[in-house]
Scaffold this motif. Structure first.
Motif, PDB file in Angstrom:
ATOM      1  N   ASN A  82     -46.913  -3.630  11.086  1.00  0.00           N
ATOM      2  CA  ASN A  82     -46.146  -4.874  11.211  1.00  0.00           C
ATOM      3  C   ASN A  82     -44.885  -4.661  12.047  1.00  0.00           C
ATOM      4  O   ASN A  82     -44.558  -5.467  12.917  1.00  0.00           O
ATOM      5  N   SER A  83     -44.164  -3.563  11.772  1.00  0.00           N
ATOM      6  CA  SER A  83     -42.938  -3.275  12.534  1.00  0.00           C
ATOM      7  C   SER A  83     -43.273  -3.009  13.993  1.00  0.00           C
ATOM      8  O   SER A  83     -42.557  -3.459  14.899  1.00  0.00           O
ATOM      9  N   GLU A 125     -37.835  -9.896   4.854  1.00  0.00           N
ATOM     10  CA  GLU A 125     -38.465  -9.428   3.629  1.00  0.00           C
ATOM     11  C   GLU A 125     -38.783  -7.938   3.697  1.00  0.00           C
ATOM     12  O   GLU A 125     -39.126  -7.325   2.686  1.00  0.00           O
ATOM     13  N   GLU A 126     -38.697  -7.376   4.900  1.00  0.00           N
ATOM     14  CA  GLU A 126     -38.942  -5.952   5.080  1.00  0.00           C
ATOM     15  C   GLU A 126     -37.632  -5.277   5.482  1.00  0.00           C
ATOM     16  O   GLU A 126     -36.580  -5.623   4.978  1.00  0.00           O
ATOM     17  N   PHE A 127     -37.686  -4.306   6.387  1.00  0.00           N
ATOM     18  CA  PHE A 127     -36.484  -3.534   6.701  1.00  0.00           C
ATOM     19  C   PHE A 127     -35.812  -4.057   7.969  1.00  0.00           C
ATOM     20  O   PHE A 127     -36.431  -4.082   9.030  1.00  0.00           O
ATOM     21  N   CYS A 128     -34.558  -4.486   7.859  1.00  0.00           N
ATOM     22  CA  CYS A 128     -33.781  -4.919   9.022  1.00  0.00           C
ATOM     23  C   CYS A 128     -32.789  -3.823   9.401  1.00  0.00           C
ATOM     24  O   CYS A 128     -32.291  -3.098   8.545  1.00  0.00           O
ATOM     25  N   TYR A 129     -32.493  -3.725  10.681  1.00  0.00           N
ATOM     26  CA  TYR A 129     -31.628  -2.639  11.149  1.00  0.00           C
ATOM     27  C   TYR A 129     -30.185  -2.838  10.687  1.00  0.00           C
ATOM     28  O   TYR A 129     -29.743  -3.952  10.392  1.00  0.00           O
ATOM     29  N   GLY A 130     -29.439  -1.720  10.630  1.00  0.00           N
ATOM     30  CA  GLY A 130     -28.035  -1.759  10.248  1.00  0.00           C
ATOM     31  C   GLY A 130     -27.167  -1.027  11.243  1.00  0.00           C
ATOM     32  O   GLY A 130     -27.605  -0.692  12.358  1.00  0.00           O
ATOM     33  N   THR A 172     -39.059   3.996  15.235  1.00  0.00           N
ATOM     34  CA  THR A 172     -38.270   2.974  15.930  1.00  0.00           C
ATOM     35  C   THR A 172     -38.147   1.659  15.180  1.00  0.00           C
ATOM     36  O   THR A 172     -37.329   0.808  15.540  1.00  0.00           O
ATOM     37  N   GLY A 173     -38.938   1.452  14.122  1.00  0.00           N
ATOM     38  CA  GLY A 173     -38.877   0.173  13.410  1.00  0.00           C
ATOM     39  C   GLY A 173     -39.282  -0.971  14.318  1.00  0.00           C
ATOM     40  O   GLY A 173     -40.336  -0.938  14.951  1.00  0.00           O
ATOM     41  N   ARG A 215     -37.331   4.170   4.129  1.00  0.00           N
ATOM     42  CA  ARG A 215     -36.235   4.900   3.487  1.00  0.00           C
ATOM     43  C   ARG A 215     -36.636   6.276   2.969  1.00  0.00           C
ATOM     44  O   ARG A 215     -35.787   7.146   2.791  1.00  0.00           O
ATOM     45  N   HIS A 216     -37.923   6.472   2.681  1.00  0.00           N
ATOM     46  CA  HIS A 216     -38.385   7.716   2.077  1.00  0.00           C
ATOM     47  C   HIS A 216     -39.361   8.433   3.003  1.00  0.00           C
ATOM     48  O   HIS A 216     -40.107   7.796   3.742  1.00  0.00           O
ATOM     49  N   GLU A 217     -39.375   9.752   2.941  1.00  0.00           N
ATOM     50  CA  GLU A 217     -40.275  10.560   3.769  1.00  0.00           C
ATOM     51  C   GLU A 217     -41.687  10.516   3.186  1.00  0.00           C
ATOM     52  O   GLU A 217     -42.208  11.495   2.674  1.00  0.00           O
TER      53      GLU A 217
END
Length: 246
Positions: free
Chosen positions: A79-80, A20-25, A53-54, A143-145
């Motif tokens: 959370n990350s 539901e959040e950001f997964c690595y690519g 580092t996520g 994704r954004h600064e």
């Protein structure tokens, strides 16, 4: 948190992620592969730090590809950061991996200044509030600064690196001038640049850049890298990166 446990494809390493959040690519895998060769050539006591580092994917891959005895990661989202710590514990890597819950721009002033051999970063690609922000706060920060700018990431990398240390970053071609300007301002001399495209003959949508702290001015343009072949299959370079080919 609704966590999912995924295979990384690198040895037996697995990673917890929140879908539901950001997964690595592939960006993170490209960055880790780009930095790994240089890190592997350094002494075993090599110290690496990953900025933004996520959930810790770049340190995890580098723990597999190098013998570095200390690999750190800085992450602003709690959370990350908690998931990154969980990933180190799950993979029995707490003796080598350490994650810090901190804003990048506030780190390095009294923590490890000038002590790292390699710094890596996969920072937010979109400047400030540019682009279309996600309604998901975690994805928007990734994704954004919103909490730290590109210049903050570069400055912190320079502060953490020892003289002649190496900085590796993955970013977008549209920010290349900003990247080079910021790197030189903070004594990180661009040494290698690689353009990455989805397929041959397509426009590059990713760049990999390697800088050296107080390095001599000389930029080498590497051969372009393609993620997929024309038929959609993975290119040989990507298969090698994922260790599917010798």
């Amino acid at each position: 948190m609704n966590l999912r446990l995924d295979e990384t494809g690198f040895g037996s390493l697995k990673i917890f992620q929140n879908p539901e959040e950001f997964c690595y690519g592939v960006d993170a895998v490209l960055l880790a592969g780009f930095a790994a060769e240089a890190a592997a050539k350094k002494r075993r006591q090599c110290k690496i730090m990953d900025l933004g580092t996520g959930t810790g994917i770049v340190p995890l891959i580098l723990s597999h590809k190098t013998e570095a005895d200390f690999i750190g990661g800085i992450e602003v989202q709690k959370n990350s950061w908690r998931i990154a710590v969980k990933n180190a514990e799950y993979n029995n890597l707490t003796d080598r991996l350490r994650f810090f819950h901190s804003d990048v721009k506030g780190f390095g002033r009294g923590n490890g200044k000038g002590t790292f051999d390699v710094v890596t970063s996969n920072p937010p690609y979109t400047a400030g509030a540019g682009g279309i922000e996600s309604s998901n706060k975690a994805k928007s920060i990734a994704r954004h600064e919103t909490t730290a700018s590109l210049d903050d990431f570069v400055r912190t990398a320079s502060v953490l690196l020892r003289d002649k240390g190496d900085f590796y970053m993955v970013h977008r071609p549209t920010r290349l001038v900003d990247i080079c300007t910021s790197c030189r301002r903070h004594h990180l001399e661009p040494k290698e640049l690689c353009f990455v495209s989805g397929k041959p003959f397509e426009k590059s949508n990713i760049i990999l850049i390697h800088c050296t702290k107080y390095g001599n001015p000389e930029l080498r343009i590497l051969d372009p890298l393609f993620v997929h072949n024309e038929d959609g299959s993975y290119s040989q370079e990507i298969l090698k990166l994922y260790e599917k080919l010798p």
